[in-house]
Structure formats: structure tokens, C-alpha cells
Design a protein around this motif. Sequence first.
Motif, PDB file in Angstrom:
ATOM      1  N   ASN A  33       1.279   1.975   7.910  1.00 49.53           N
ATOM      2  CA  ASN A  33       0.172   3.377   7.135  1.00 49.53           C
ATOM      3  C   ASN A  33       1.368   4.327   5.911  1.00 49.53           C
ATOM      4  O   ASN A  33       1.114   4.871   5.559  1.00 49.53           O
ATOM      5  CB  ASN A  33      -0.480   3.508   8.226  1.00 49.53           C
ATOM      6  N   GLN A  34       2.701   3.186   6.127  1.00 47.17           N
ATOM      7  CA  GLN A  34       3.292   4.572   5.082  1.00 47.17           C
ATOM      8  C   GLN A  34       3.489   3.902   3.801  1.00 47.17           C
ATOM      9  O   GLN A  34       3.210   2.709   3.683  1.00 47.17           O
ATOM     10  CB  GLN A  34       5.293   4.187   5.584  1.00 47.17           C
ATOM     11  N   ASP A  35       3.691   4.357   2.536  1.00 48.07           N
ATOM     12  CA  ASP A  35       3.976   4.239   1.254  1.00 48.07           C
ATOM     13  C   ASP A  35       5.125   3.489   1.232  1.00 48.07           C
ATOM     14  O   ASP A  35       4.850   2.909  -0.146  1.00 48.07           O
ATOM     15  CB  ASP A  35       4.088   5.619   0.552  1.00 48.07           C
ATOM     16  N   GLY A  36       5.612   3.071   1.424  1.00 47.21           N
ATOM     17  CA  GLY A  36       6.993   2.039   0.725  1.00 47.21           C
ATOM     18  C   GLY A  36       7.991   2.136   2.037  1.00 47.21           C
ATOM     19  O   GLY A  36       7.789   2.426   3.757  1.00 47.21           O
ATOM     20  N   THR A  37       9.185   1.615   1.349  1.00 50.38           N
ATOM     21  CA  THR A  37      10.167   1.159   2.783  1.00 50.38           C
ATOM     22  C   THR A  37      11.307   1.377   2.072  1.00 50.38           C
ATOM     23  O   THR A  37      11.857   0.743   0.510  1.00 50.38           O
ATOM     24  CB  THR A  37      10.022   0.042   3.262  1.00 50.38           C
ATOM     25  N   MET A  38      12.496   1.566   2.967  1.00 53.95           N
ATOM     26  CA  MET A  38      14.013   1.727   2.514  1.00 53.95           C
ATOM     27  C   MET A  38      14.778   0.111   2.290  1.00 53.95           C
ATOM     28  O   MET A  38      14.274  -0.731   3.541  1.00 53.95           O
ATOM     29  CB  MET A  38      14.853   2.934   3.058  1.00 53.95           C
ATOM     30  N   ASN A  91      20.792 -15.783   2.188  1.00 56.82           N
ATOM     31  CA  ASN A  91      19.823 -16.998   2.157  1.00 56.82           C
ATOM     32  C   ASN A  91      18.516 -16.371   3.029  1.00 56.82           C
ATOM     33  O   ASN A  91      18.229 -17.765   2.848  1.00 56.82           O
ATOM     34  CB  ASN A  91      21.223 -18.186   3.078  1.00 56.82           C
ATOM     35  N   HIS A  92      18.642 -14.950   3.566  1.00 64.80           N
ATOM     36  CA  HIS A  92      17.068 -14.443   3.370  1.00 64.80           C
ATOM     37  C   HIS A  92      16.284 -14.915   2.686  1.00 64.80           C
ATOM     38  O   HIS A  92      16.535 -14.285   1.833  1.00 64.80           O
ATOM     39  CB  HIS A  92      17.190 -13.612   4.743  1.00 64.80           C
ATOM     40  N   ASN A  93      14.584 -15.595   3.063  1.00 68.19           N
ATOM     41  CA  ASN A  93      13.487 -14.915   2.130  1.00 68.19           C
ATOM     42  C   ASN A  93      13.148 -14.048   2.636  1.00 68.19           C
ATOM     43  O   ASN A  93      12.560 -13.132   3.292  1.00 68.19           O
ATOM     44  CB  ASN A  93      12.289 -15.759   2.307  1.00 68.19           C
ATOM     45  N   ILE A  94      12.434 -12.751   1.429  1.00 68.28           N
ATOM     46  CA  ILE A  94      12.271 -12.036   1.238  1.00 68.28           C
ATOM     47  C   ILE A  94      10.665 -11.435   0.088  1.00 68.28           C
ATOM     48  O   ILE A  94      10.323 -12.047  -0.840  1.00 68.28           O
ATOM     49  CB  ILE A  94      12.832 -10.764   1.350  1.00 68.28           C
ATOM     50  N   THR A  95       9.687 -11.372   0.585  1.00 67.69           N
ATOM     51  CA  THR A  95       8.267 -10.602  -0.057  1.00 67.69           C
ATOM     52  C   THR A  95       8.088  -9.386   0.403  1.00 67.69           C
ATOM     53  O   THR A  95       7.899  -8.972   1.998  1.00 67.69           O
ATOM     54  CB  THR A  95       7.518 -11.850   0.410  1.00 67.69           C
ATOM     55  N   MET A  96       8.062  -8.656  -0.865  1.00 68.43           N
ATOM     56  CA  MET A  96       7.471  -7.350  -0.351  1.00 68.43           C
ATOM     57  C   MET A  96       6.515  -6.702  -1.915  1.00 68.43           C
ATOM     58  O   MET A  96       6.809  -7.089  -3.148  1.00 68.43           O
ATOM     59  CB  MET A  96       9.046  -6.407  -0.729  1.00 68.43           C
ATOM     60  N   LYS A  97       5.430  -6.600  -1.250  1.00 70.57           N
ATOM     61  CA  LYS A  97       4.106  -5.671  -2.036  1.00 70.57           C
ATOM     62  C   LYS A  97       4.525  -4.651  -2.534  1.00 70.57           C
ATOM     63  O   LYS A  97       3.570  -3.366  -2.414  1.00 70.57           O
ATOM     64  CB  LYS A  97       2.543  -5.850  -1.368  1.00 70.57           C
ATOM     65  N   ALA A  98       6.213  -4.786  -3.329  1.00 72.77           N
ATOM     66  CA  ALA A  98       5.945  -3.035  -3.871  1.00 72.77           C
ATOM     67  C   ALA A  98       6.255  -3.575  -5.414  1.00 72.77           C
ATOM     68  O   ALA A  98       6.866  -4.477  -5.873  1.00 72.77           O
ATOM     69  CB  ALA A  98       7.272  -2.259  -3.448  1.00 72.77           C
ATOM     70  N   TYR A 119      11.483   0.865  -2.582  1.00 71.45           N
ATOM     71  CA  TYR A 119      10.530   0.012  -2.788  1.00 71.45           C
ATOM     72  C   TYR A 119       8.709   1.352  -2.138  1.00 71.45           C
ATOM     73  O   TYR A 119       8.734   1.358  -1.143  1.00 71.45           O
ATOM     74  CB  TYR A 119      10.465  -0.816  -2.330  1.00 71.45           C
ATOM     75  N   THR A 120       8.306   1.388  -3.313  1.00 72.80           N
ATOM     76  CA  THR A 120       6.766   1.945  -2.927  1.00 72.80           C
ATOM     77  C   THR A 120       5.597   1.102  -3.133  1.00 72.80           C
ATOM     78  O   THR A 120       6.168   0.016  -4.112  1.00 72.80           O
ATOM     79  CB  THR A 120       6.616   3.505  -4.065  1.00 72.80           C
ATOM     80  N   PHE A 121       4.933   0.928  -2.234  1.00 72.26           N
ATOM     81  CA  PHE A 121       3.943   0.163  -1.841  1.00 72.26           C
ATOM     82  C   PHE A 121       3.099  -0.298  -2.981  1.00 72.26           C
ATOM     83  O   PHE A 121       2.819   1.060  -3.214  1.00 72.26           O
ATOM     84  CB  PHE A 121       3.798  -0.036  -0.520  1.00 72.26           C
TER      85      PHE A 121
END
Length: 433
Positions: free
Chosen positions: A347-352, A232-239, A284-286
Motif C-alpha cells: 500500500n506504499q507509493d513506490g520503491t527504492m 540477468n534477473h528479470n524485473i517488472t515495475m509498474k512505475a 520509483y513512484t508507482f
Amino acid sequence: MSEFEPVLLTLPSLAPSLAVEILPYGLTFHRIFVQADGRTHDIVIGPEDPRGHITQRYTNTIIGRYANRVPVGTHAIERNGVKAEVVAKLNEGSRVSLHGGPVGFDSLVWNRVTSNSPPTLFTEAELVHIPSLSSTTSYGIFRLVSPSGDQGYPGELTIEVLIALVPPGEQELKYPEPGQSTAGAEWNLGSIVYVYRAKLDKGVTPVNLTQHWGFNLEASLKDGKDNLSVKNHNITMKADRIVARDADSLNTGKFINVSNATEHLHDGQKIGDKYPKLGYDDYYTFAPQTVKIPKRFPVSDFTPKLDLLKDVLTPSGAEGAARGNRSDPVVELSSDKSGLKLVFETNQDGTMFYSNAWADPVKGARKKIHGGSGIKDKGDGYVPGTAAFLEFHDMLAAFLDPANKNGNDTLLTSDELYHNYVRCDVRFKQPID
């Protein structure tokens, strides 16, 4: 100092809304306390006993030397004409070297830097922003020296990590007018910043560090014992893409566009809206953005006047403050139920993004504040889907892709310094009844 004795970092008394407990063992965020709406939350999962991190591995710890998975075996590496070999050691399945090898940085003791042993990888100009290195402060710098050959990685690597709590500045978010209800108003409670610096003594080596921290913004509520899911958490990811991986979760060198896999299109909806059968465990790559703070820079630029911290340590909403060289936010995680929101930049390219899919409630321990007994292997540990791990780092096994040669290859030579920053702004929105 015992490696399991928490180092408490707090904000000044005028802003007591945020505090963290750091363990020198594994440079672990053992607890992140947030005070909001008369409640105290611990927003990271994990064991009650600090020593529980010995067996409950990769929970809020640093990872290293290399995040995620690399195929085992000997790999020739080269950057800018400097050559070496990596011998990746097996510690998962039959093909995978995970998180830097069997004995990663998560299992080692980090030493806190003091005025008697000052930092060597932060400049005079940067240390101006850090008022004290004493035991009672909102800042701490920790050091680890990884010897050449450690887990099969060449070169002696010195790492220094700054962990800082930044107080809120002038409130920039939805001030209620006099006489108005505060329902729906949003406040900045402060920021958590970590900065990784690393220097190699000679040659070349892969470096891709991250913090393997897992968040749950509702687990500390009074009914958290029965409502531990983050669905039920909301998530936004610019990937815009995820990495396509094989059956052993190794990078195949291919990508999947999130527009063709809408369960990975995170645009403010709930995590559980299109929850995969096995949960989330994806890199996920941004989407392309202008990042002004470098991931590495020439040693020749490391002069007393170099300052890559000023903007990163500026309070959000401070009067007249701009983002400066900071990156735009790339991930937001929030809970309508608790009103808490985390806004991440890097400043990293993405996130796991990992939803604790492989958690086993029979094993490990769950914190008492999250409704657990705190006792190891009692059977009331965390179940799958109870955390949103957000691990910011560069591309998986990027040094094995010839297309990255001398570019964003996650290799570091002795002529360069590694620089990785993540900032998490902590916010609270008054729930609307």
C-alpha cells in the motif's frame, strides 16, 4: 533472548518450501530459505554471522524512523493543525541524515511479543488470523518503543511489526495435465508478509518505514560463486516516474518520466539490459492504482472488530479466494536460471531500487551458501551489482514539500495509526531444458 539468536519462522510441514530467520537486532531478515527443484536457496545477501549486521549495516534490516535521505537541520512540521520540529542529524556526507539518523531502528533490539505481553496495535479480529505467538510458528510480532527526541524526532513512537509466512493455497498456476512434462510449469511456494503498525503518544512526527532487504535469486546455485550478478534477473515495475535527486541524493521535488529515461523502464527485461554506469539507486513512484488498504487511519477506527489483515494473509490460489482489498502486484523479480520469482504488492507509493552499487568486496562478509568464506574483511565479500534491494515506502522527504500538506505528507499525529504492508509471493517455474 539474544538479539543475535535467529527466530525461525516456518510454514507447516505440508508446505516446507519457505522459511525465514529473523534477528531481533534490527528486525533483520538474516536468511530467507526457499526449497525448489531439490535445492535450498538463501535468496537474500548478507553476512554469515548474525553479528555481522553490526558493521554490515542496512542489509535486510528495518529502517527508521524515516527511510532514505532528509536534509540535516531543523524542520518545522504541521499536520491538521498540530505542529512540532524535527532536528535531522548528520550521518552521511555534510548535508544528509540517512535512514532516521546515526542510530536507526536497524541498530536497536526488537522484542518479540508473547502471550504474556500481547500486542497493542493489532485488534482482536486481526489476531484471529494468527494462531500462535509461541516460538514455533509461522508468525511473529515484534515491538520497539522509540522515545521522544530519538535522533531528533518528536514524540514517543510505539511500533509493532507482524512478520508472517502464508502457505500456498490451491495451486492456481499452470497445472500440468497427467502425463505432461512439468517443464515450464509454475507453482506458488508461499508468501512473506510484513505489516508495520505505529502509534504516537502526542503531537506529530514523520514516519516512513521500510525493510532494506536485498535479493539474489541465483547466488545459492552450485556455480553461484562465479555468477553473483543480478544483471540477468528479470524485473517488472509498474512505475511511471523516478525522483530527480541532487548530488547528495536529496529529493529535488522534481520527477523524471521513465518514458524519457528508458533505463528506468522495467517491463520484464533483464536488469543488465540498460544498466547505468553506476548501477541503480533510484526511487520509483508507482503508476496510479486503487489502494483500498489505508496507510494510516483514525485511532477512533481502531476497534476490536477492525480487520486489515484478513485479505493480506489469505493464501494465493486458495479456493474461492479473491484479492479483496489487497493491492495489485507492483514489482516482479525473477531468474530464468533458478526458476524463482518474487511478486510484490504493497500500500506504499513506490520503491527504492538499489543494485548494491556501492558494495566493497574487500569489506564485509559473504555467506557461505553464496560462495563466500563467511569471514569478515577477508576480501571475498559481495561486489557491486550482486543484489536487487527493493525497499517499499512513501515519497522521499515528503513532509518537506508544502504541496503535500495534510495529505500524503508522511506525517503521523497521535490521532492516527500508521499501517504499512508488503506481501511477497514466492514462486517457482520449472526451467525448460
